[in-house]
Design an enzyme around this catalytic site. Sequence first.
Site, PDB file in Angstrom:
ATOM      1  N   ASP A  15      -7.396  -5.990  -4.764  1.00 21.72           N
ATOM      2  CA  ASP A  15      -7.073  -5.098  -5.694  1.00 21.72           C
ATOM      3  C   ASP A  15      -7.099  -5.532  -7.061  1.00 21.72           C
ATOM      4  O   ASP A  15      -7.438  -4.478  -8.004  1.00 21.72           O
ATOM      5  CB  ASP A  15      -5.456  -4.622  -5.542  1.00 21.72           C
ATOM      6  CG  ASP A  15      -5.505  -3.403  -4.576  1.00 21.72           C
ATOM      7  OD1 ASP A  15      -6.475  -2.891  -4.184  1.00 21.72           O
ATOM      8  OD2 ASP A  15      -4.461  -2.756  -4.358  1.00 21.72           O
TER       9      ASP A  15
ATOM     10  N   HIS B  23     -53.506  17.984  -0.119  1.00 24.57           N
ATOM     11  CA  HIS B  23     -53.178  16.499  -0.108  1.00 24.57           C
ATOM     12  C   HIS B  23     -54.530  15.739   0.162  1.00 24.57           C
ATOM     13  O   HIS B  23     -54.728  14.660  -0.062  1.00 24.57           O
ATOM     14  CB  HIS B  23     -52.105  16.570   0.833  1.00 24.57           C
ATOM     15  CG  HIS B  23     -50.797  16.716   0.346  1.00 24.57           C
ATOM     16  ND1 HIS B  23     -50.205  18.086  -0.073  1.00 24.57           N
ATOM     17  CD2 HIS B  23     -49.544  16.107   0.048  1.00 24.57           C
ATOM     18  CE1 HIS B  23     -49.102  18.208  -0.521  1.00 24.57           C
ATOM     19  NE2 HIS B  23     -48.571  16.815  -0.499  1.00 24.57           N
TER      20      HIS B  23
ATOM     21  N   HIS C 263       1.965   3.072  -3.368  1.00 27.83           N
ATOM     22  CA  HIS C 263       0.906   3.745  -4.157  1.00 27.83           C
ATOM     23  C   HIS C 263       1.704   5.098  -4.142  1.00 27.83           C
ATOM     24  O   HIS C 263       1.358   5.834  -5.610  1.00 27.83           O
ATOM     25  CB  HIS C 263      -0.486   3.717  -3.295  1.00 27.83           C
ATOM     26  CG  HIS C 263      -1.383   2.819  -3.977  1.00 27.83           C
ATOM     27  ND1 HIS C 263      -1.723   2.320  -5.252  1.00 27.83           N
ATOM     28  CD2 HIS C 263      -1.923   1.494  -3.412  1.00 27.83           C
ATOM     29  CE1 HIS C 263      -2.578   1.482  -5.379  1.00 27.83           C
ATOM     30  NE2 HIS C 263      -2.720   0.787  -4.382  1.00 27.83           N
TER      31      HIS C 263
ATOM     32  N   GLN D 108       0.762  -1.130  -0.117  1.00 25.70           N
ATOM     33  CA  GLN D 108       0.067  -0.025   0.168  1.00 25.70           C
ATOM     34  C   GLN D 108       0.789   1.289   0.059  1.00 25.70           C
ATOM     35  O   GLN D 108       0.552   2.178  -0.576  1.00 25.70           O
ATOM     36  CB  GLN D 108      -0.930   0.105   1.288  1.00 25.70           C
ATOM     37  CG  GLN D 108      -2.143   0.867   1.152  1.00 25.70           C
ATOM     38  CD  GLN D 108      -2.991   0.210   0.085  1.00 25.70           C
ATOM     39  OE1 GLN D 108      -3.022  -1.216  -0.165  1.00 25.70           O
ATOM     40  NE2 GLN D 108      -3.899   0.788  -0.782  1.00 25.70           N
TER      41      GLN D 108
ATOM     42  N   GLU E 252      -9.760   2.013   4.961  1.00 24.55           N
ATOM     43  CA  GLU E 252     -10.008   1.428   3.449  1.00 24.55           C
ATOM     44  C   GLU E 252     -10.006   0.283   3.289  1.00 24.55           C
ATOM     45  O   GLU E 252     -10.874  -0.748   2.633  1.00 24.55           O
ATOM     46  CB  GLU E 252      -9.255   2.262   2.356  1.00 24.55           C
ATOM     47  CG  GLU E 252      -9.555   1.915   0.937  1.00 24.55           C
ATOM     48  CD  GLU E 252      -8.607   2.432  -0.032  1.00 24.55           C
ATOM     49  OE1 GLU E 252      -8.675   2.463  -1.369  1.00 24.55           O
ATOM     50  OE2 GLU E 252      -7.516   2.841   0.206  1.00 24.55           O
ATOM     51  N   HIS E 253      -8.928  -0.523   3.471  1.00 29.11           N
ATOM     52  CA  HIS E 253      -8.373  -1.987   3.549  1.00 29.11           C
ATOM     53  C   HIS E 253      -8.036  -2.226   5.022  1.00 29.11           C
ATOM     54  O   HIS E 253      -7.462  -1.512   5.655  1.00 29.11           O
ATOM     55  CB  HIS E 253      -7.272  -2.057   2.568  1.00 29.11           C
ATOM     56  CG  HIS E 253      -7.516  -1.922   1.222  1.00 29.11           C
ATOM     57  ND1 HIS E 253      -6.651  -0.548   0.662  1.00 29.11           N
ATOM     58  CD2 HIS E 253      -8.210  -2.392   0.197  1.00 29.11           C
ATOM     59  CE1 HIS E 253      -7.158  -0.596  -0.586  1.00 29.11           C
ATOM     60  NE2 HIS E 253      -7.998  -1.311  -0.697  1.00 29.11           N
TER      61      HIS E 253
END
Length: 425
Positions: free
Chosen positions: A356, A415, A258, A255, A322-323
């Site tokens: 991924d 109504h 990235h 990770q 996220e993960h």
Amino acid sequence: MKVIINPERKDWNALVKRPSLDTSSLENSVMEVLNAVRQKGDEALKAFTKKFDGAEIEDFRVSENEITEAGASLSAEIKNAVLQAKENIFRFHIAQKASAEKIETMPGITCWRKSVGIEKVGLYIPGGSAPLFSTVLMLGIPASIAGCKEIILCTPPGKNGTINPAILFAAQVAGITKIFKVGGAQAIAALAYGTATIPSVYKIFGPGNQYVTCAKQMIEREGIAIDMPAGPSEVCVLADETADAGFIAADLLSQAEHGPDSQVLLVSTSESLAEKVNLEIEKQLELLPRKDIAVAALYNSKAIIVKHMEEAISLINEYAPEHLIISCKNDESISEQIINAGSVFLGNYSPESVGDYASGTNHTLPTNAFAKAYSGVSVDSFVKKITFQKLSQQGLERIGDTVITMAEAEGLQAHANAVKIRLQK
């Protein structure tokens, strides 16, 4: 990674804080791009493509010949890998397609909900040093399953004006035929406002750098939908004494590579494990081509040691990664207690990189603690849900007094009259 031992709960917010970025100057730069594309269309796109990508593009459209040539240029190994990933992603996502179920709430009153594909969607795929052809599958396949009529893909060209062939092959596999050679904030502007060449869309998907992310957030304020708020990628590993330090180091580095603004976090009940992980990180770093990027990301990363697993779970739910990788002996029972995470990987043999690429789940996920309120991309992301109801005369007679009473109590006489006039007749 910096090791923090038994932090007090009052310090948790500071520990799980993501690296921040001053967006004021960024927004000014992106606004200039958005306005230029809105006013000058393709002319602005050509100028920005030359300025930012170093490519002179006359026609942004990718031709069928280019797509065919891209497939022919790839090795059988890469094409087979893409096809295997496509099969798994399709299997996982096709099961999400729900059929309309009619519910009779009272005799004579039937209600149902139908999923309808968003007519026009835009997919942004980053290029550059890491052309994310896997993201083409992650976005294109659920869009096709959802029944979106127009799926537009934008991705930046290289200096020679071409697109990475794996991106084009993945687009073909996913059923995407409208592909344009444009990237950055200018691509988001084109998808939002439309140009003579690129159609505007109703919703924009896909990751990108800080300029792309900022552009998506800014066009959302103008009423154009986006997939989710997104920031730099992140992973959290929850590990006990049974975990393998080498596996964890590899997951954290996968990770960290990235980008320098990515964040990785280790939460463990074992101080000795954290020490072993740090040693493994040092060894594995030396073998990485993107070592400098990973080192920069590790600067913002931490190993947090807590006394009990219950405390670790609470900390992770506060972080909302996220993960999340759970490398513990009781991984499944622990996972039942996780309420804030984008995607969870259980056991020592479930690396995040499998998700991924090819396990089948979607890798477009909420970052920056948005997992507390957002889900990752799915078929649902590409549909809108329309509700229907049908009442018989007897059904309206049964529910009429209830509606009249409630409408009149709210002071909305018209109504109430819409029901009364039918009942009187």
